[in-house]
Design a protein around this motif. Structure first.
Motif, PDB file in Angstrom:
ATOM      1  N   GLY A   1       1.279  -1.611   0.126  1.00  0.00           N
ATOM      2  CA  GLY A   1       0.060  -0.075  -0.035  1.00  0.00           C
ATOM      3  C   GLY A   1       0.925   1.155  -0.099  1.00  0.00           C
ATOM      4  N   MET A   2       2.259   1.582   0.539  1.00  0.00           N
ATOM      5  CA  MET A   2       2.792   2.229   0.930  1.00  0.00           C
ATOM      6  C   MET A   2       3.257   2.783  -0.821  1.00  0.00           C
ATOM      7  SD  MET A   2       5.678   3.357   3.365  1.00  0.00           S
ATOM      8  CE  MET A   2       7.120   1.419   2.868  1.00  0.00           C
ATOM      9  N   SER A   3       3.707   1.953  -1.036  1.00  0.00           N
ATOM     10  CA  SER A   3       4.751   1.399  -2.478  1.00  0.00           C
ATOM     11  C   SER A   3       3.177   2.063  -3.472  1.00  0.00           C
ATOM     12  CB  SER A   3       5.225   0.489  -2.511  1.00  0.00           C
ATOM     13  OG  SER A   3       5.976  -0.233  -1.580  1.00  0.00           O
ATOM     14  N   ALA A   4       2.345   1.217  -3.533  1.00  0.00           N
ATOM     15  CA  ALA A   4       1.483   1.827  -4.215  1.00  0.00           C
ATOM     16  C   ALA A   4       1.171   3.326  -5.153  1.00  0.00           C
ATOM     17  CB  ALA A   4       0.223   1.339  -4.532  1.00  0.00           C
ATOM     18  N   THR A   5       1.151   4.384  -3.085  1.00  0.00           N
ATOM     19  CA  THR A   5       0.660   5.269  -2.957  1.00  0.00           C
ATOM     20  C   THR A   5       1.889   6.322  -3.424  1.00  0.00           C
ATOM     21  OG1 THR A   5      -0.732   4.466  -0.585  1.00  0.00           O
ATOM     22  CG2 THR A   5       0.087   6.717  -1.081  1.00  0.00           C
ATOM     23  N   LEU A   6       2.814   5.753  -3.611  1.00  0.00           N
ATOM     24  CA  LEU A   6       3.960   6.417  -3.849  1.00  0.00           C
ATOM     25  C   LEU A   6       4.183   6.981  -5.477  1.00  0.00           C
ATOM     26  CD1 LEU A   6       6.037   8.100  -1.984  1.00  0.00           C
ATOM     27  CD2 LEU A   6       7.871   6.178  -2.850  1.00  0.00           C
ATOM     28  N   LEU A   7       3.488   5.461  -5.606  1.00  0.00           N
ATOM     29  CA  LEU A   7       3.764   5.891  -7.255  1.00  0.00           C
ATOM     30  C   LEU A   7       2.340   6.668  -7.564  1.00  0.00           C
ATOM     31  CD1 LEU A   7       4.577   4.311 -10.349  1.00  0.00           C
ATOM     32  CD2 LEU A   7       2.237   2.666  -9.453  1.00  0.00           C
ATOM     33  N   LYS A   8       1.590   6.556  -7.285  1.00  0.00           N
ATOM     34  CA  LYS A   8       0.274   7.028  -7.876  1.00  0.00           C
ATOM     35  C   LYS A   8       1.105   9.313  -6.836  1.00  0.00           C
ATOM     36  CE  LYS A   8      -4.380   8.075  -7.975  1.00  0.00           C
ATOM     37  NZ  LYS A   8      -5.199   7.759  -8.245  1.00  0.00           N
ATOM     38  N   THR A   9       1.094   9.480  -6.385  1.00  0.00           N
ATOM     39  CA  THR A   9       1.191  10.472  -5.748  1.00  0.00           C
ATOM     40  C   THR A   9       2.728  11.822  -6.215  1.00  0.00           C
ATOM     41  OG1 THR A   9       2.157   9.560  -3.338  1.00  0.00           O
ATOM     42  CG2 THR A   9       0.089  10.695  -3.868  1.00  0.00           C
ATOM     43  N   TYR A  10       3.399   9.588  -5.993  1.00  0.00           N
ATOM     44  CA  TYR A  10       5.184  10.836  -7.268  1.00  0.00           C
ATOM     45  C   TYR A  10       5.373  10.031  -8.235  1.00  0.00           C
ATOM     46  CZ  TYR A  10       9.825  13.284  -5.892  1.00  0.00           C
ATOM     47  OH  TYR A  10      10.293  14.810  -6.346  1.00  0.00           O
ATOM     48  N   ARG A  11       4.811   9.855  -8.979  1.00  0.00           N
ATOM     49  CA  ARG A  11       5.301   9.267 -10.209  1.00  0.00           C
ATOM     50  C   ARG A  11       6.954   8.751 -10.881  1.00  0.00           C
ATOM     51  NH1 ARG A  11       2.207   5.373 -13.684  1.00  0.00           N
ATOM     52  NH2 ARG A  11       0.454   6.319 -12.958  1.00  0.00           N
ATOM     53  N   ILE A  12       6.817   9.992 -10.798  1.00  0.00           N
ATOM     54  CA  ILE A  12       8.742   9.759 -11.645  1.00  0.00           C
ATOM     55  C   ILE A  12       9.128   9.309 -10.208  1.00  0.00           C
ATOM     56  CG2 ILE A  12      10.727  11.310 -12.167  1.00  0.00           C
ATOM     57  CD1 ILE A  12       8.505  13.270 -13.101  1.00  0.00           C
ATOM     58  N   LEU A  13       9.603   9.386  -8.994  1.00  0.00           N
ATOM     59  CA  LEU A  13      10.135   8.828  -8.073  1.00  0.00           C
ATOM     60  C   LEU A  13      10.021   7.797  -7.990  1.00  0.00           C
ATOM     61  CD1 LEU A  13      12.323   8.724  -5.793  1.00  0.00           C
ATOM     62  CD2 LEU A  13       9.550   9.828  -4.462  1.00  0.00           C
ATOM     63  N   ALA A  14       8.389   6.905  -8.107  1.00  0.00           N
ATOM     64  CA  ALA A  14       8.316   5.834  -8.131  1.00  0.00           C
ATOM     65  C   ALA A  14       8.593   4.711  -9.293  1.00  0.00           C
ATOM     66  CB  ALA A  14       7.029   5.636  -7.780  1.00  0.00           C
ATOM     67  N   GLN A  15       9.108   5.585 -10.425  1.00  0.00           N
ATOM     68  CA  GLN A  15       9.912   4.622 -11.467  1.00  0.00           C
ATOM     69  C   GLN A  15      11.007   4.783 -11.229  1.00  0.00           C
ATOM     70  OE1 GLN A  15       8.096   7.193 -14.507  1.00  0.00           O
ATOM     71  NE2 GLN A  15       5.853   6.155 -14.585  1.00  0.00           N
TER      72      GLN A  15
END
Length: 402
Positions: free
Chosen positions: A250-264
């Motif tokens: 959930g934490m990682s998926a939320t990071l992708l949702k809110t800060y996509r460039i960093l998550a990638q």
């Protein structure tokens, strides 16, 4: 311990490479590495590394689930809807039912012991499935209908559901009592886990946007918080049910949702971490395999494993009824939901440690399930995705053109 780690990585890499050249899953070579090095064959692994084997396997699982979360687009998951929810528990329920029907006859155990065995066997393995689904997502295969996301998310919740049932049946066989609240813990653990993960994902997103840190430091922060989630689950046991592994995703998926460039960017870092973690995970799983138990179980146990797999495949099919998936795509989902490894290695020995009369047979069937279904499922996905997913997409394009 250093010598043991050298054996694990060198032999694991070598056998993994050999098996991949033979068009077999590399993880099969890693499993055999563990069997060879383990205490039941050559006994070359240090007792100190075997004593922390469960923790090292959990470390690897945290890495792959974090990586999965960083690639899990919540918008895609919303599009899937009902089937994603059903995949979390329907296939497992079908498989446990199959075990209750077949195991008493084939293995001569009681219905309650068969139910316990079913909860051990029914868990699907994220460690096998997630890397395969990430590969499909990275190459845009099956993503139009969110098939990899559906399988990945369902597999993660499936484990929580099964482990709670395992705890309940273990309590019954140990002479304890199981109340209705034991089963209420399942949705509560899922809800609290996801809520905790989303909260920390939002906080980290704000923090990372405000303060400049190297990506390597961000990886360490993510890992550290993930470890704390797993520890928190144990600390709150008996007080508030919480799924630490779901919190990680959930934490990682939320990071992708809110800060996509960093998550990638972070996803690429976790891809590199997984290279070593995968070897550790499957070699140490292989090291738990007692060949004598596996041989002693004989044909009946193997027949049982394939029998309950048929029930599981039926459960996946039922979960996907009234969806837009083609027959080929549904067959692929059924194949992808077969592998077992991590949960079986983690909990398969618990009934034996508790002194339950069915402990030995539970461990034996758990080991055989790993040896049979992990390579079978992984190999099945590798071999079938081009024909079942790419083939289904091309069939649809042909119909559209007509």
């Amino acid at each position: 311990m250093l010598t043991s780690l050298a054996y694990i990585f060198l032999l694991g890499l070598s056998l993994g490479y050999i098996f991949s050249k033979l068009k077999l899953p590399a993880l099969l070579g890693m499993l055999f590495t563990g069997i060879i090095l383990g205490p039941y064959v050559l006994n070359l692994l240090s007792p100190s590394i075997l004593s922390i084997s469960a923790d090292l396997r959990q470390l690897a699982l945290v890495i792959i689930l974090t990586r999965a979360g960083l690639a899990l687009d919540l918008d895609d998951l919303k599009k899937v809807g009902r089937p994603a929810f059903l995949m979390c528990f329907v296939p497992a329920c079908f498989e446990i039912t199959g075990m209750i029907l077949l195991a008493p006859t084939l293995l001569g155990i009681s219905v309650l012991e068969a139910a316990l065995l079913g909860t051990v066997i029914a868990a699907v393995s994220p460690a096998v499935i997630v890397p395969k689904m990430l590969f499909l997502m990275e190459n845009k295969i099956g993503t139009k209908k969110s098939i990899p996301q559906l399988i990945m998310a369902g597999a993660s919740v499936d484990d929580v559901f099964v482990i709670v049932l395992f705890t309940a049946f273990t309590g019954l066989l140990s002479g304890g009592e199981v109340s209705a609240t034991s089963f209420i813990e399942i949705p509560v653990a899922i809800s609290t886990g996801l809520a905790t993960g989303v909260l920390f994902g939002l906080l980290l997103s704000v923090y990372f946007k405000r303060f400049h840190l190297r990506d390597s430091i961000k990886v360490l922060i993510l890992l550290s918080i993930s470890f704390l989630f797993v520890a928190l689950e144990k600390q709150l046991k008996g007080i508030v049910p919480l799924s630490g592994l779901l919190a990680v995703m959930g934490m990682s998926a939320t990071l992708l949702k809110t800060y996509r460039i960093l998550a990638q960017r972070l996803s690429a870092k976790f891809n590199k971490l997984w290279v070593g973690a995968e070897i550790l995970l499957f070699v140490l799983v292989g090291a738990t395999v007692d060949i004598k138990y596996a041989v002693a179980a004989g044909f009946a146990a193997v027949l049982l494993i394939f029998g309950v797999l048929i029930f599981r495949l039926a459960g996946v099919y039922v979960s996907l009824l009234k969806t837009s998936l083609t027959t080929k795509e549904r067959i692929f989902c059924m194949i992808a939901y077969m592998p077992k490894a991590t949960v079986q290695a983690a909990i398969g020995s618990i009934p034996l440690a508790l002194g339950l009369s069915c402990g030995k047979i539970v461990l034996t069937v758990a080991v055989l399930a790993i040896l049979i279904t992990a390579p079978l499922g992984a190999f099945g996905v590798d071999v079938s995705y081009k024909k079942l997913l790419l083939g289904a997409e091309s069939d649809e394009r042909d119909k559209t053109n007509v």
